[in-house]
Every structure is written in C-alpha cells, then in structure tokens.
Design a protein around this motif. Structure first.
Motif, PDB file in Angstrom:
ATOM      1  N   GLU A  59     -15.354 -14.948  10.339  1.00  0.00           N
ATOM      2  CA  GLU A  59     -15.686 -14.874   8.911  1.00  0.00           C
ATOM      3  C   GLU A  59     -16.068 -13.339   8.249  1.00  0.00           C
ATOM      4  N   LEU A  60     -16.209 -12.509   9.043  1.00  0.00           N
ATOM      5  CA  LEU A  60     -16.479 -11.232   8.517  1.00  0.00           C
ATOM      6  C   LEU A  60     -15.274 -10.649   8.088  1.00  0.00           C
ATOM      7  N   GLN A  61     -14.056 -10.977   8.904  1.00  0.00           N
ATOM      8  CA  GLN A  61     -12.989 -10.054   8.818  1.00  0.00           C
ATOM      9  C   GLN A  61     -12.045 -10.365   7.470  1.00  0.00           C
ATOM     10  N   PHE A  62     -11.523  -9.491   7.116  1.00  0.00           N
ATOM     11  CA  PHE A  62     -10.512  -9.778   5.739  1.00  0.00           C
ATOM     12  C   PHE A  62      -9.396 -10.278   6.025  1.00  0.00           C
ATOM     13  N   ARG A  63      -8.947 -11.075   4.864  1.00  0.00           N
ATOM     14  CA  ARG A  63      -7.565 -11.827   4.883  1.00  0.00           C
ATOM     15  C   ARG A  63      -6.680 -11.392   3.877  1.00  0.00           C
ATOM     16  N   PRO A  64      -5.404 -11.342   3.920  1.00  0.00           N
ATOM     17  CA  PRO A  64      -4.577 -10.913   3.102  1.00  0.00           C
ATOM     18  C   PRO A  64      -4.706 -11.362   1.430  1.00  0.00           C
ATOM     19  N   GLU A  65      -5.195 -12.212   1.354  1.00  0.00           N
ATOM     20  CA  GLU A  65      -5.621 -12.885  -0.024  1.00  0.00           C
ATOM     21  C   GLU A  65      -7.069 -12.014  -0.702  1.00  0.00           C
ATOM     22  N   ASP A  66      -7.606 -11.282   0.373  1.00  0.00           N
ATOM     23  CA  ASP A  66      -8.523 -10.600  -0.110  1.00  0.00           C
ATOM     24  C   ASP A  66      -8.356  -9.270  -1.083  1.00  0.00           C
ATOM     25  N   ARG A  67      -7.203  -8.883  -0.746  1.00  0.00           N
ATOM     26  CA  ARG A  67      -6.709  -7.605  -1.498  1.00  0.00           C
ATOM     27  C   ARG A  67      -7.419  -7.417  -2.806  1.00  0.00           C
ATOM     28  N   PRO A  68      -7.211  -8.300  -3.876  1.00  0.00           N
ATOM     29  CA  PRO A  68      -7.540  -8.003  -4.973  1.00  0.00           C
ATOM     30  C   PRO A  68      -9.204  -7.717  -5.177  1.00  0.00           C
ATOM     31  N   ALA A  69     -10.010  -8.341  -4.429  1.00  0.00           N
ATOM     32  CA  ALA A  69     -11.272  -8.183  -4.329  1.00  0.00           C
ATOM     33  C   ALA A  69     -11.654  -6.777  -3.709  1.00  0.00           C
ATOM     34  N   ILE A  70     -10.803  -6.470  -2.714  1.00  0.00           N
ATOM     35  CA  ILE A  70     -11.099  -5.121  -2.105  1.00  0.00           C
ATOM     36  C   ILE A  70     -10.715  -4.013  -3.168  1.00  0.00           C
ATOM     37  N   GLU A  71      -9.539  -4.213  -3.769  1.00  0.00           N
ATOM     38  CA  GLU A  71      -9.239  -3.223  -4.522  1.00  0.00           C
ATOM     39  C   GLU A  71     -10.126  -3.063  -5.746  1.00  0.00           C
ATOM     40  N   ARG A  72     -10.792  -4.008  -6.189  1.00  0.00           N
ATOM     41  CA  ARG A  72     -11.855  -3.966  -7.365  1.00  0.00           C
ATOM     42  C   ARG A  72     -13.088  -3.119  -6.778  1.00  0.00           C
ATOM     43  N   ILE A  73     -13.473  -3.509  -5.524  1.00  0.00           N
ATOM     44  CA  ILE A  73     -14.494  -2.784  -4.920  1.00  0.00           C
ATOM     45  C   ILE A  73     -14.299  -1.053  -4.584  1.00  0.00           C
ATOM     46  N   VAL A  74     -12.872  -0.823  -4.587  1.00  0.00           N
ATOM     47  CA  VAL A  74     -12.538   0.350  -4.524  1.00  0.00           C
ATOM     48  C   VAL A  74     -12.636   1.010  -5.786  1.00  0.00           C
ATOM     49  N   GLU A  75     -12.115   0.233  -7.045  1.00  0.00           N
ATOM     50  CA  GLU A  75     -12.256   0.968  -8.398  1.00  0.00           C
ATOM     51  C   GLU A  75     -13.741   1.297  -8.439  1.00  0.00           C
ATOM     52  N   MET A  76     -14.561   0.273  -8.265  1.00  0.00           N
ATOM     53  CA  MET A  76     -16.148   0.417  -8.458  1.00  0.00           C
ATOM     54  C   MET A  76     -16.507   1.902  -7.599  1.00  0.00           C
ATOM     55  N   LEU A  77     -16.296   1.998  -6.504  1.00  0.00           N
ATOM     56  CA  LEU A  77     -16.551   3.145  -5.477  1.00  0.00           C
ATOM     57  C   LEU A  77     -16.085   4.541  -6.321  1.00  0.00           C
ATOM     58  N   LEU A  78     -14.864   4.334  -6.856  1.00  0.00           N
ATOM     59  CA  LEU A  78     -14.290   5.734  -7.539  1.00  0.00           C
ATOM     60  C   LEU A  78     -15.108   5.958  -8.738  1.00  0.00           C
ATOM     61  N   ALA A  79     -15.512   4.990  -9.393  1.00  0.00           N
ATOM     62  CA  ALA A  79     -16.292   5.292 -10.701  1.00  0.00           C
ATOM     63  C   ALA A  79     -17.630   5.686 -10.236  1.00  0.00           C
ATOM     64  N   CYS A  80     -18.260   5.361  -9.246  1.00  0.00           N
ATOM     65  CA  CYS A  80     -19.514   5.725  -8.707  1.00  0.00           C
ATOM     66  C   CYS A  80     -19.390   7.341  -8.273  1.00  0.00           C
ATOM     67  N   LYS A  81     -18.225   7.612  -7.677  1.00  0.00           N
ATOM     68  CA  LYS A  81     -18.066   9.039  -7.177  1.00  0.00           C
ATOM     69  C   LYS A  81     -17.898   9.813  -8.180  1.00  0.00           C
ATOM     70  N   LYS A  82     -17.148   9.337  -9.174  1.00  0.00           N
ATOM     71  CA  LYS A  82     -16.865  10.296 -10.482  1.00  0.00           C
ATOM     72  C   LYS A  82     -18.303  10.185 -11.400  1.00  0.00           C
ATOM     73  N   GLU A  83     -19.113   9.317 -11.226  1.00  0.00           N
ATOM     74  CA  GLU A  83     -20.637   9.357 -11.830  1.00  0.00           C
ATOM     75  C   GLU A  83     -21.471  10.462 -10.982  1.00  0.00           C
ATOM     76  N   ARG A  84     -21.511  10.029  -9.768  1.00  0.00           N
ATOM     77  CA  ARG A  84     -22.388  11.051  -8.890  1.00  0.00           C
ATOM     78  C   ARG A  84     -21.654  11.354  -7.589  1.00  0.00           C
ATOM     79  N   PRO A  85     -20.915  12.286  -7.558  1.00  0.00           N
ATOM     80  CA  PRO A  85     -20.044  12.939  -6.381  1.00  0.00           C
ATOM     81  C   PRO A  85     -20.914  13.072  -5.272  1.00  0.00           C
ATOM     82  N   ASP A  86     -22.233  13.454  -5.615  1.00  0.00           N
ATOM     83  CA  ASP A  86     -23.137  13.830  -4.424  1.00  0.00           C
ATOM     84  C   ASP A  86     -23.512  12.471  -3.627  1.00  0.00           C
TER      85      ASP A  86
END
Length: 371
Positions: free
Chosen positions: A243-270
């Motif tokens: 239940e901890l492991q990802f499945r192919p149908e989780d890609r949109p959710a993972i991509e949304r988290i990546v978008e948020m992380l990129l925004a966080c890094k842009k805001e506070r790269p440190d």
C-alpha cells in the motif's frame, strides 16, 4: 580521471566556507568533472575504480519506532549492534584512508550508548561526520552530541501529526520529533545544520502532506531532501499489501507534487536540496523502477551493517565483515574494483539510491529532465 574527480570533490568540501559566488563556481567545476567522468566511463569501463569518500554505518539495528516501511527491529539484523572497539577501528581506518563523510545511522543511532564517543573520535580525526536519526530522542541527547562535535544531522519525516504516528507505529512520536528539532534550534541556532529527509510514498503524495512538511521546514530552517519509497533495499518494505508503493495511475498525483516542489524550490532554494532536474525526474524514478537505467555512482561509498557486513552499497556487493577484517583490508581489492564497475553498469537490482546525483551526472538523463 579519478584524480580529477577527487580534486573536484575536495573543492566541493570547502563550499561551506566560500562566498556564494565562489560556491556556485566550485559547484559547477565539480559537477562538470563528474559529468565528464561518467560520460567517458560509459565507453571506457576501466575508468571506474573504487574511490571511497563516504561511509554509511548502521551502528545498531535497534529502533524505537515500528515504521510500516522498515524491517529494522523486525527481522533485519535483529539484535545486532557494532561494538566500541569495532567502531574505533572503523573511524581510525576511515581517517587514514581519506574518507570525507561518515554517516552514522541505524536502526536508531541515538539508542547506541557509544554514539557521542564515536562522533568525538571521528571529528577529532578530521572526518566529516553526521547522524541520521528519527529524532525521537533528540531533545535528550543533543547536548551530549553537540559537546562531542556534532554539527550536522538529518532526520526523517513521514507525515505530520497523527499521519506520522500511524506510519511510525508509535503514538506521540511526531510531537517528540518536533520537540527535539525545536530544542536543537533553541539551544544551538544555526550552529547545527539539520536536514529533513521527506519520504515521498503513496500516503504522503498529497498536497496536504507536502504543505505540512514545507511548513515544518520553514518553521525550523531544515532544508528538505526528497527521498523516494524504495523497492529493493533489504531493510525496507512496500507495506504488507504494497500500500506504500506507487502504481501507474498515480502519475498525475506525483506530477502535481513535483510541480509544488519546484514552486517551493523557486520560492526558497535554500530549503529544497534536491536539484530541479532530479525533481522533474521523480515520476519516472518512482514508476519505472529498475527500468530507469542511469549509471550508479556508489563506487564512491561503502555501507556497513550492524552485524559488521561491509558492502559497496545499501543493497548488494558484499566485500567482507568487520568481525573478520579491518576496513583498511577490504578497500581497493580486486573484489572492490569489480563491485565498483558492476554497480556503475547496473549489474545489480538497480535501486534509486542517490537518484539526484545520478540524474545530474549522467548527461543524457540530465538533458532529458532539464527545463
């Protein structure tokens, strides 16, 4: 070529004392040398040789949590713990061999009675030393560790509040972890560098979970490293029902988290240590698994288990045991060289350990995930 990479690494070791502009220059030089090395090694495997600059040492298999994704204290090396003499010999050999980084973890290293003494010995010999802890006992032990010379620690975060406690299998532990992190900041401020290893797994792949982690990082000035749920480490599990492991149908959710992380890094790269190119590669690292064929750089480390096992990396390539040999006798051997080249060529389970550096060092992969 090995000498060039070692020089580049040594330049990088002084980044913390340099000006921001010089840090960027030295970082670029180091990365450039690593990219060239990996590119050439793809054609000339003989360029890959053991270059042990870091050690990861599981001092004990004991742990005070029962995390759903971890097998420590529940079968993996149960009851095993490295003794004081073994650890002293290990530190002495590491210093003599020019090891730059010593990571002390477990299990839970704060349960080891000799942790502070090992830190003091290693720091005294000039070996860069840090501790990876779950943080539960941090409030009680930080003064002792700081006096021993500890100035760098990392801790895992697997959620917040009740979600953390559910994963860790212990009620009240999130509160203890936060109190420990807060106590380090209150007593020692920025003198102790703390990094949060935020575990991205199916239960934490939500906007709410990431926001909670980000608020924690901002509140206590703990830069985030994004760790990915494993599928091949012998001491981790994907959960009883995967239940901890990802499945192919989780890609949109993972991509949304990546978008948020990129925004966080842009805001506070440190506050986001994982590189942008590695963040963009996360969906594929998580979903492609062993099919993500990116050369491994673990020829630069050794992993040592609580039972004395010495391996090239966290997963495989066993070289010996400290109960039978000193570390100095296991480094640079024919078996070590063969393991280094096999790791680079992915003749192994091909985990995603070190996915950030592997993504950045391999030019085709780096180019594929660059903006």
């Amino acid at each position: 070529m090995k000498g060039l990479v070692r020089i580049a690494h040594d330049l990088g070791a002084g980044l913390g004392k340099a000006s921001p502009r010089l840090r960027r220059t030295l970082h670029a030089v180091r990365e450039g040398a690593q990219i060239v090395h990996h590119s050439l090694a793809g054609c000339v495997p003989a360029l890959i040789r053991p270059d042990t600059v870091s050690l990861t040492v599981a001092m004990t298999a004991r742990c005070n949590q029962r995390c759903h994704g971890c097998l420590y204290e529940r079968g993996f090396m149960a009851g095993q713990q490295l003794g004081k003499q073994t650890l002293d010999d290990l530190v002495d050999d590491a210093a003599a061999l020019g090891v730059r980084s010593l990571r002390l973890y477990g299990g839970e290293p704060l349960l080891h009675p000799d942790l502070a003494a090992v830190v003091e010995r290693a720091v005294g010999k000039g070996v860069g030393t840090y501790v990876t802890t779950n943080g539960v006992l941090l409030e009680q032990r930080i003064d002792e560790l700081f006096s021993a010379g500890l100035r760098h620690l990392t801790f895992g975060l697997y959620g917040a509040g009740a979600a953390y406690d559910d994963y860790a299998g212990r009620r009240g532990n999130f509160e203890r972890v936060e109190r420990g992190v807060a106590s380090v900041r209150e007593r020692y401020g920025a003198a102790v560098r703390m990094r949060m290893n935020w575990l991205l797994m199916r239960p934490t792949c939500t906007e709410q979970a990431l926001r909670a982690a980000w608020e924690f990082a901002c509140r206590y000035a703990t830069p985030m490293q994004i760790d990915l749920l494993h599928y091949s480490l012998p001491y981790f599990t994907e959960g009883p029902e995967r239940e901890l492991q990802f499945r192919p149908e989780d890609r949109p959710a993972i991509e949304r988290i990546v978008e948020m992380l990129l925004a966080c890094k842009k805001e506070r790269p440190d506050l986001v240590e994982t590189s942008e190119v590695a963040l963009r590669a996360i969906p594929d690292w998580l979903l492609r698994g062993a099919d993500m064929r990116v050369p491994c750089d673990k020829y630069r480390m050794l992993w040592i288990g609580a039972d004395g096992t010495v391996q090239l990396c966290y997963v495989t390539f066993e070289l010996g045991n400290l109960k039978e040999h000193r570390l100095r006798d296991l480094i640079g051997t024919e078996a070590h060289t063969r393991a280094a080249r096999d790791a680079f060529a992915l003749r192994c389970p091909n985990c995603h350990c070190g996915y950030d550096e592997r993504t950045r060092k391999h030019w085709p992969t780096r180019r594929a995930y660059s903006s």
